[in-house]
Design an enzyme around this catalytic site. Structure first.
Site, PDB file in Angstrom:
ATOM      1  N   ASP A 283      50.672  42.745  38.564  1.00 29.00           N
ATOM      2  CA  ASP A 283      50.688  44.067  39.198  1.00 29.00           C
ATOM      3  C   ASP A 283      52.120  44.595  39.236  1.00 29.00           C
ATOM      4  OD1 ASP A 283      48.114  43.373  39.961  1.00 29.00           O
ATOM      5  OD2 ASP A 283      48.808  42.655  41.924  1.00 29.00           O
TER       6      ASP A 283
HETATM    7  N1  URA Z   1      47.155  38.120  41.551  1.00 27.87           N
HETATM    8  C1  URA Z   1      47.484  39.305  42.061  1.00 27.87           C
HETATM    9  O1  URA Z   1      46.954  39.715  43.097  1.00 27.87           O
HETATM   10  N2  URA Z   1      48.414  40.046  41.440  1.00 27.87           N
HETATM   11  C2  URA Z   1      49.039  39.649  40.316  1.00 27.87           C
HETATM   12  O2  URA Z   1      49.881  40.372  39.788  1.00 27.87           O
HETATM   13  C3  URA Z   1      48.680  38.403  39.774  1.00 27.87           C
HETATM   14  C4  URA Z   1      47.738  37.657  40.415  1.00 27.87           C
END
Ligand code: URA
Length: 224
Positions: free
Chosen positions: A90
């Site tokens: 993310d």
């Molecule tokens: N889990 C998440 O919530 N975000 C990420 O970027 C990777 C794994």
């Protein structure tokens, strides 16, 4: 070239397989047996490239962003060629992101069926109850299916927040955040610190380094 550029070359009639022009971008070929040429010049497979990046928070994992936000692709070294991120982090997650042009390798790491461990350090809000850490481990229902067994190690914990190290073998969309949220804890910070044998050690935020042979081999041989 990118997949889209390659497709355009085929459709433009510039590509031949074993000397016969093809207009079908999906035509199967076997790199061991077939000779593929473009404008009459035979092609060799691109050198395989495997990079580890320490993605800073604030960068998105998409090659081009219509909103013009900074992307992890902007941080690749010049001349790295056409690489794909292996899975996604993310925008607000920092840490280890792999890039490659080897689709088999990418499939092994990203495989939702499991195999390659992904380790995250999360800071979560609220007083963590030990039974919730165990619930995280045994599985949480997301989108109608229960997550695979995971591990949760509490690194620090007080009345207001906790720092935990969690290990997953799958990579669903925003999985760590959604698992903690399902248990009632907002994720305040999230960093991925390991993918299989590859760690962030010595890799400053925003920097990349090539994977070594040991790291590549362990991932390619990982049991599924
Ligand atoms: N889990 C998440 O919530 N975000 C990420 O970027 C990777 C794994």
């Amino acid at each position: 070239m990118s997949r889209a550029e390659a497709e355009r070359c085929v459709l433009a009639g510039r590509v031949a397989v074993n000397g016969v022009r093809t207009l079908d971008p999906e035509r199967p070929t076997n790199p061991e047996r077939d000779t593929v040429s473009i404008d009459g010049r035979p092609l060799r497979a691109a050198r395989k490239v495997y990079l580890a990046m320490n993605k800073p928070a604030g960068c998105i994992t998409t090659a081009k962003d219509p909103l013009g936000r900074p992307t992890a692709y902007d941080l690749l070294p010049p001349g790295a060629g056409s690489l794909q991120a292996v899975g996604r982090l993310d925008a607000d997650t920092s840490g280890l992101l792999l890039f490659t042009n080897d689709t088999d390798f990418a499939a092994r790491v990203a495989d939702a069926g499991g195999g390659v461990e992904k380790v995250y350090v999360a800071r979560i809000g609220g007083r963590l109850r030990p039974e919730d850490a165990r619930r995280f481990e045994s599985g949480v229902e997301l989108d109608g299916t229960v997550t695979r067994p995971a591990r949760c190690r509490v690194l620090e914990s007080d009345e207001r927040a906790a720092r935990v190290e969690v290990t997953l073998t799958e990579g669903r969309n925003r999985q760590v955040r959604r698992m903690w949220e399902a248990l009632g804890y907002p994720v305040l910070e999230l960093e991925r610190v390991r993918v299989g044998p590859v760690t962030l050690t010595g890799l400053a935020p925003g920097r990349t380094r090539p994977l070594d042979e040991f790291e590549r081999t362990v991932i390619l041989l990982e049991e599924h």
